[in-house]
Design a protein around this motif. Structure first.
Motif, PDB file in Angstrom:
ATOM      1  N   LEU A   1       0.754 -11.609   2.879  1.00 28.02           N
ATOM      2  CA  LEU A   1       0.729 -10.227   2.406  1.00 28.02           C
ATOM      3  C   LEU A   1      -0.706  -9.727   2.384  1.00 28.02           C
ATOM      4  O   LEU A   1      -1.602 -10.389   1.852  1.00 28.02           O
ATOM      5  CB  LEU A   1       1.314 -10.139   0.982  1.00 28.02           C
ATOM      6  N   PHE A   2      -0.926  -8.563   2.988  1.00 28.05           N
ATOM      7  CA  PHE A   2      -2.228  -7.912   2.961  1.00 28.05           C
ATOM      8  C   PHE A   2      -2.133  -6.660   2.099  1.00 28.05           C
ATOM      9  O   PHE A   2      -1.115  -5.966   2.126  1.00 28.05           O
ATOM     10  CB  PHE A   2      -2.676  -7.541   4.383  1.00 28.05           C
ATOM     11  N   PHE A   3      -3.189  -6.377   1.353  1.00 31.21           N
ATOM     12  CA  PHE A   3      -3.169  -5.211   0.473  1.00 31.21           C
ATOM     13  C   PHE A   3      -4.400  -4.350   0.703  1.00 31.21           C
ATOM     14  O   PHE A   3      -5.430  -4.808   1.197  1.00 31.21           O
ATOM     15  CB  PHE A   3      -3.092  -5.629  -1.000  1.00 31.21           C
ATOM     16  N   ASN A   4      -4.282  -3.092   0.335  1.00 32.07           N
ATOM     17  CA  ASN A   4      -5.430  -2.183   0.454  1.00 32.07           C
ATOM     18  C   ASN A   4      -5.526  -1.276  -0.770  1.00 32.07           C
ATOM     19  O   ASN A   4      -5.786  -0.081  -0.653  1.00 32.07           O
ATOM     20  CB  ASN A   4      -5.356  -1.361   1.746  1.00 32.07           C
ATOM     21  N   THR A   5      -5.316  -1.890  -1.934  1.00 31.68           N
ATOM     22  CA  THR A   5      -5.453  -1.133  -3.178  1.00 31.68           C
ATOM     23  C   THR A   5      -6.902  -0.868  -3.536  1.00 31.68           C
ATOM     24  O   THR A   5      -7.196  -0.225  -4.537  1.00 31.68           O
ATOM     25  CB  THR A   5      -4.760  -1.875  -4.339  1.00 31.68           C
ATOM     26  N   GLY A   6      -7.807  -1.372  -2.694  1.00 30.25           N
ATOM     27  CA  GLY A   6      -9.210  -1.026  -2.875  1.00 30.25           C
ATOM     28  C   GLY A   6     -10.023  -2.102  -3.555  1.00 30.25           C
ATOM     29  O   GLY A   6      -9.552  -3.193  -3.885  1.00 30.25           O
ATOM     30  N   SER A   7     -11.277  -1.782  -3.747  1.00 34.58           N
ATOM     31  CA  SER A   7     -12.238  -2.673  -4.396  1.00 34.58           C
ATOM     32  C   SER A   7     -13.243  -1.812  -5.137  1.00 34.58           C
ATOM     33  O   SER A   7     -13.276  -0.594  -4.964  1.00 34.58           O
ATOM     34  CB  SER A   7     -12.934  -3.563  -3.358  1.00 34.58           C
ATOM     35  N   PHE A   8     -14.063  -2.431  -5.949  1.00 32.23           N
ATOM     36  CA  PHE A   8     -15.033  -1.664  -6.735  1.00 32.23           C
ATOM     37  C   PHE A   8     -16.337  -2.439  -6.854  1.00 32.23           C
ATOM     38  O   PHE A   8     -16.384  -3.661  -6.655  1.00 32.23           O
ATOM     39  CB  PHE A   8     -14.474  -1.313  -8.118  1.00 32.23           C
ATOM     40  N   GLN A   9     -17.390  -1.718  -7.169  1.00 33.91           N
ATOM     41  CA  GLN A   9     -18.707  -2.331  -7.327  1.00 33.91           C
ATOM     42  C   GLN A   9     -18.688  -3.312  -8.488  1.00 33.91           C
ATOM     43  O   GLN A   9     -18.211  -3.013  -9.577  1.00 33.91           O
ATOM     44  CB  GLN A   9     -19.760  -1.247  -7.587  1.00 33.91           C
ATOM     45  N   LYS A  10     -19.213  -4.519  -8.249  1.00 33.69           N
ATOM     46  CA  LYS A  10     -19.245  -5.534  -9.299  1.00 33.69           C
ATOM     47  C   LYS A  10     -20.338  -5.270 -10.327  1.00 33.69           C
ATOM     48  O   LYS A  10     -20.296  -5.789 -11.430  1.00 33.69           O
ATOM     49  CB  LYS A  10     -19.472  -6.910  -8.673  1.00 33.69           C
ATOM     50  N   SER A  11     -21.323  -4.463  -9.957  1.00 34.70           N
ATOM     51  CA  SER A  11     -22.472  -4.250 -10.832  1.00 34.70           C
ATOM     52  C   SER A  11     -22.738  -2.754 -11.009  1.00 34.70           C
ATOM     53  O   SER A  11     -22.483  -1.955 -10.110  1.00 34.70           O
ATOM     54  CB  SER A  11     -23.713  -4.930 -10.233  1.00 34.70           C
ATOM     55  N   SER A  12     -23.255  -2.398 -12.161  1.00 36.13           N
ATOM     56  CA  SER A  12     -23.613  -1.006 -12.439  1.00 36.13           C
ATOM     57  C   SER A  12     -25.101  -0.750 -12.223  1.00 36.13           C
ATOM     58  O   SER A  12     -25.602   0.325 -12.557  1.00 36.13           O
ATOM     59  CB  SER A  12     -23.244  -0.654 -13.892  1.00 36.13           C
ATOM     60  N   LEU A  13     -25.807  -1.708 -11.647  1.00 33.10           N
ATOM     61  CA  LEU A  13     -27.259  -1.581 -11.511  1.00 33.10           C
ATOM     62  C   LEU A  13     -27.662  -0.388 -10.648  1.00 33.10           C
ATOM     63  O   LEU A  13     -28.714   0.206 -10.867  1.00 33.10           O
ATOM     64  CB  LEU A  13     -27.848  -2.862 -10.920  1.00 33.10           C
TER      65      LEU A  13
ATOM     66  N   GLY B   1       0.824  -1.200   0.000  1.00 36.55           N
ATOM     67  CA  GLY B   1       0.000   0.000   0.000  1.00 36.55           C
ATOM     68  C   GLY B   1       0.861   1.253   0.000  1.00 36.55           C
ATOM     69  O   GLY B   1       2.067   1.193   0.238  1.00 36.55           O
ATOM     70  N   LYS B   2       0.219   2.366  -0.252  1.00 35.85           N
ATOM     71  CA  LYS B   2       0.916   3.643  -0.291  1.00 35.85           C
ATOM     72  C   LYS B   2       0.202   4.659   0.595  1.00 35.85           C
ATOM     73  O   LYS B   2      -0.981   4.516   0.902  1.00 35.85           O
ATOM     74  CB  LYS B   2       0.987   4.188  -1.720  1.00 35.85           C
ATOM     75  N   GLY B   3       0.924   5.700   0.969  1.00 36.98           N
ATOM     76  CA  GLY B   3       0.322   6.822   1.688  1.00 36.98           C
ATOM     77  C   GLY B   3      -0.331   6.413   2.990  1.00 36.98           C
ATOM     78  O   GLY B   3       0.050   5.443   3.641  1.00 36.98           O
ATOM     79  N   LYS B   4      -1.339   7.174   3.378  1.00 37.03           N
ATOM     80  CA  LYS B   4      -2.024   6.965   4.655  1.00 37.03           C
ATOM     81  C   LYS B   4      -2.678   5.595   4.738  1.00 37.03           C
ATOM     82  O   LYS B   4      -2.730   4.990   5.813  1.00 37.03           O
ATOM     83  CB  LYS B   4      -3.084   8.050   4.857  1.00 37.03           C
ATOM     84  N   ARG B   5      -3.181   5.089   3.606  1.00 35.71           N
ATOM     85  CA  ARG B   5      -3.835   3.777   3.619  1.00 35.71           C
ATOM     86  C   ARG B   5      -2.838   2.680   3.981  1.00 35.71           C
ATOM     87  O   ARG B   5      -3.135   1.782   4.768  1.00 35.71           O
ATOM     88  CB  ARG B   5      -4.467   3.494   2.255  1.00 35.71           C
ATOM     89  N   GLY B   6      -1.641   2.754   3.411  1.00 37.88           N
ATOM     90  CA  GLY B   6      -0.617   1.779   3.741  1.00 37.88           C
ATOM     91  C   GLY B   6      -0.180   1.890   5.192  1.00 37.88           C
ATOM     92  O   GLY B   6       0.038   0.885   5.877  1.00 37.88           O
ATOM     93  N   LEU B   7      -0.053   3.121   5.672  1.00 38.14           N
ATOM     94  CA  LEU B   7       0.323   3.360   7.062  1.00 38.14           C
ATOM     95  C   LEU B   7      -0.705   2.769   8.020  1.00 38.14           C
ATOM     96  O   LEU B   7      -0.356   2.074   8.990  1.00 38.14           O
ATOM     97  CB  LEU B   7       0.474   4.857   7.304  1.00 38.14           C
ATOM     98  N   LEU B   8      -1.974   3.020   7.756  1.00 38.51           N
ATOM     99  CA  LEU B   8      -3.037   2.548   8.640  1.00 38.51           C
ATOM    100  C   LEU B   8      -3.102   1.031   8.681  1.00 38.51           C
ATOM    101  O   LEU B   8      -3.213   0.427   9.762  1.00 38.51           O
ATOM    102  CB  LEU B   8      -4.387   3.117   8.184  1.00 38.51           C
TER     103      LEU B   8
ATOM    104  N   THR C   1       6.236  -5.416   7.528  1.00 38.57           N
ATOM    105  CA  THR C   1       6.938  -4.605   6.531  1.00 38.57           C
ATOM    106  C   THR C   1       5.925  -3.974   5.591  1.00 38.57           C
ATOM    107  O   THR C   1       5.033  -4.671   5.083  1.00 38.57           O
ATOM    108  CB  THR C   1       7.934  -5.455   5.721  1.00 38.57           C
ATOM    109  N   LEU C   2       6.067  -2.694   5.365  1.00 41.35           N
ATOM    110  CA  LEU C   2       5.216  -1.982   4.414  1.00 41.35           C
ATOM    111  C   LEU C   2       5.936  -1.884   3.075  1.00 41.35           C
ATOM    112  O   LEU C   2       7.003  -1.267   2.975  1.00 41.35           O
ATOM    113  CB  LEU C   2       4.885  -0.582   4.932  1.00 41.35           C
ATOM    114  N   TYR C   3       5.359  -2.507   2.049  1.00 42.69           N
ATOM    115  CA  TYR C   3       5.897  -2.458   0.693  1.00 42.69           C
ATOM    116  C   TYR C   3       5.113  -1.432  -0.116  1.00 42.69           C
ATOM    117  O   TYR C   3       3.893  -1.569  -0.271  1.00 42.69           O
ATOM    118  CB  TYR C   3       5.789  -3.830   0.018  1.00 42.69           C
ATOM    119  N   THR C   4       5.801  -0.423  -0.630  1.00 43.31           N
ATOM    120  CA  THR C   4       5.111   0.617  -1.399  1.00 43.31           C
ATOM    121  C   THR C   4       5.365   0.490  -2.903  1.00 43.31           C
ATOM    122  O   THR C   4       4.782   1.232  -3.686  1.00 43.31           O
ATOM    123  CB  THR C   4       5.522   2.013  -0.918  1.00 43.31           C
ATOM    124  N   ASN C   5       6.266  -0.441  -3.288  1.00 44.86           N
ATOM    125  CA  ASN C   5       6.506  -0.707  -4.714  1.00 44.86           C
ATOM    126  C   ASN C   5       6.834   0.574  -5.486  1.00 44.86           C
ATOM    127  O   ASN C   5       6.270   0.847  -6.537  1.00 44.86           O
ATOM    128  CB  ASN C   5       5.287  -1.399  -5.331  1.00 44.86           C
TER     129      ASN C   5
END
Length: 315
Positions: A233-245, A158-165, A178-182
């Motif tokens: 490894l845990f990540f927090n790059t986010g998620s998105f809505q599977k449907s546009s309904l 993760g990066k920024g505040k999200r990775g820190l949290l 360990t925080l990997y920011t790639n």
């Protein structure tokens, strides 16, 4: 899922259409079925946790494999004459009091109420071969999968505040984080000092790949040739809505980009409800099931009210 083949649907009009057959949708279907309502559950068979080996944090069925949980829930729900269909819902027409719905097969149905329980899809980090470990030793939620990794060397992508949290959160399971920011970390000097004070290592070197066997992560291979031990490894790059309904029914999103709801899961379109991870609140299966049940209570009450009004107007 015991699917109903296309063309075998015995009715085209339902009290409630539930879009999504995960914990939220099935919980609502169970309640509404027991309310003697005519319910259709449409599901495309691609749950978010399909790659996981076990469902965690669900009282009574902790450690149950996701597929087994779904089979059990569907069997229990089917007792109340709930109809299941392996179909994707493509379009919802809201221009009348009875929603007109078109399925991927072209079949059309009608429903008095609709519950959106379509869930989210994870946005996997752009790391070569991460798919080999996703659901086995790469996860997005420590509350779901942290126990199995406790006391081991853990990584955060993760990066920024999200990775820190997320890094700070994981200290509850391990002191070796360990925080990997790639690449660029997007952290302030104050943030970096915070990491240092907590003994969380910061690695900004670009990642070449993840290394391990049979889905079990062992090392993070960096582009400079270095290998860093990492059990999970845990990540927090986010998620998105599977449907546009939600956009079709002109619903709105909240600050977390989840579906905005009022009390009892009602969205800002009468007759449309939402429950589960689509709300982007606490993303646990047991919470999704509770939200589905809450929506079912409100849907049942609304249908009873409508039925009473209809019956009182009859001669």
């Amino acid at each position: 899922m015991k699917e109903i083949k296309r063309g075998k649907l015995r009715s085209s009009t339902f009290d409630v259409l539930i879009v999504g057959g995960g914990p939220a949708g099935l919980s609502a279907a169970l309640i509404l079925g027991r309310c003697c309502r005519k319910v259709l559950v449409c599901d495309n068979g691609k749950p978010r946790n399909l790659v996981s080996s076990a469902l965690h944090g669900y009282l009574g069925v902790d450690e149950i494999p996701p597929r087994q949980f779904l089979r059990l829930a569907r069997a229990q729900t089917r007792r109340y004459h709930v109809t299941f269909l392996a179909e994707e819902v493509l379009k919802i027409d809201c221009r009348s009091h009875l929603f007109k719905v078109r399925l991927a097969s072209g079949k059309k149905i009608s429903a008095r109420k609709i519950l959106l329980a379509t869930g989210l899809k994870d946005d996997l980090p752009s790391i070569p071969n991460i798919e080999n470990f996703y659901g086995k030793s790469v996860f997005h939620c420590p509350y779901c999968d942290g126990w199995e990794a406790r006391g081991k060397p853990l990584g955060v992508y993760g990066k920024g505040k999200r990775g820190l949290l997320l890094s700070q959160t994981l200290l509850g399971w391990s002191r070796d984080v360990t925080l990997y920011t790639n690449g660029a970390s997007r952290l302030s000097s104050e943030d970096k000092s915070k990491l240092k004070s907590l003994s969380i290592r910061l690695c900004s070197t670009p990642i070449r790949s993840l290394e391990g066997t049979s889905g079990r992560l062992r090392y993070v291979q960096l582009k400079n040739g270095e290998k860093l031990t990492c059990h999970t490894l845990f990540f927090n790059t986010g998620s998105f809505q599977k449907s546009s309904l939600i956009h079709q029914v002109r619903g709105s999103l909240n600050a977390r980009k989840g579906i905005a709801t009022h009390r009892y899961q009602l969205v800002n379109r009468p007759g449309i409800y939402a429950a589960g991870n689509v709300l982007r609140d606490i993303q646990l299966s047991i919470m999704a099931a509770a939200e589905g049940a809450a929506a079912a209570f409100e849907i049942s009450a609304a249908l009873i009210k409508e039925d009473k009004k209809l019956n009182s107007s009859e001669p």
